[in-house]
Design an enzyme around this catalytic site. Sequence first.
Site, PDB file in Angstrom:
ATOM      1  N   LYS A 119      -4.937   3.248  -3.358  1.00  0.00           N
ATOM      2  CA  LYS A 119      -4.342   2.625  -2.165  1.00  0.00           C
ATOM      3  C   LYS A 119      -5.297   2.655  -0.973  1.00  0.00           C
ATOM      4  O   LYS A 119      -5.257   1.766  -0.121  1.00  0.00           O
ATOM      5  CB  LYS A 119      -3.012   3.301  -1.819  1.00  0.00           C
ATOM      6  CG  LYS A 119      -1.929   3.135  -2.889  1.00  0.00           C
ATOM      7  CD  LYS A 119      -1.517   1.679  -3.099  1.00  0.00           C
ATOM      8  CE  LYS A 119      -0.287   1.577  -3.989  1.00  0.00           C
ATOM      9  NZ  LYS A 119       0.146   0.217  -4.270  1.00  0.00           N
ATOM     10  N   SER A 138       0.837  -1.192   0.000  1.00  0.00           N
ATOM     11  CA  SER A 138       0.000   0.000   0.000  1.00  0.00           C
ATOM     12  C   SER A 138       0.881   1.255   0.000  1.00  0.00           C
ATOM     13  O   SER A 138       1.982   1.247  -0.573  1.00  0.00           O
ATOM     14  CB  SER A 138      -0.938  -0.053   1.220  1.00  0.00           C
ATOM     15  OG  SER A 138      -1.857   0.996   1.164  1.00  0.00           O
TER      16      SER A 138
END
Length: 288
Positions: A175, A157
């Site tokens: 993300k 992420s």
Amino acid sequence: MALDKSFVDNSSWKPDLFKGKVVFVTGGAGSICRIQTEAMVLLGADAAIIGRNVQKTENAAKEIQQLRPGSKVIGLGNVDVRDVNSIAKSVEKTVEELGRIDFVIAGAAGNFLSDFNHLSSNAFKSVVSIDLLGSFNTVKACFDQLRKNKGAIIFVSATLHYYGVPFQSHVGAAKAGVDALSNALAVELGPIGIRSNCIAPGMIEGTEGMSRLTPPGATPFDKKVPLQRLGSGKDIAEATVYLFSPAADYVTGTIQVVDGGVWHIGSFMGDLYPNIIIQQNLDEVSKL
Ligand code: COA
């Protein structure tokens, strides 16, 4: 920024920690995910790395395999994570050649700097499709193996969506979705023995992300980081090993930020903000 055997010699981890296990990595020829794969292979795992570029993926696999005698690392190119069937075929091939999949790293990502004004709908869609849909597709294709082997997932992420980062609306949105996906999977798949966590890297020296995303003219970042340095590949490797190791058996649904504390400062653009945005828009408006 590759790892070598000293990672094992100087490590807190047992050299054969992942013996008999297999890790499946999308984006494994890129900088962050390659380091993650190297760490897993050095500590006993076999690996399959997946990518779009055939040559780059196959070469990276050969190089990673050399890190540990007896290891098996396969490189499967021409796979686009936006296409679930294409990943499913590489999962089949991995199981055929390496026998199983225990760990999944969903790391394939697309990124570039673009302000909203110059970001087309298709550009936004491309990044969200690679980062978010691609992460979903990866777990989807690996699900039977993860369920069978009570495996674990790491999504790669970012910290961009913790605050507003200019020129990164596409990646921040993607993300944020990846974190949400991981959290939901932790809850849904926990009862069947699968763990799901994210690693959110900060500014990691020598990565494609750093070279793509450093705005021209930006002042050096390292002294702005609370821990007073940029991150290294080893920092990401250690977090990866921890999350896949039995030390993290009770850890799921977490986001492990590896950024030296810098996101708390929230200053990605430094002195360039907001003039860089105001000037660019003034120039465009004057042409309307
Ligand atoms: N600024 C603004 N728009 C951009 C751009 C940039 N730097 N680069 C690409 N785009 C746009 C394209 O113009 C296109 O939009 P359009 O059809 O409206 O013109 C759209 O993004 C898709 O581009 P395309 O090259 O067809 O997509 P792709 O699927 O082949 O590539 C990207 C995906 C755009 C994410 C590309 O940067 C990529 O492949 N990256 C992979 C590696 C990577 O980014 N790693 C990041 C590590 S942090």
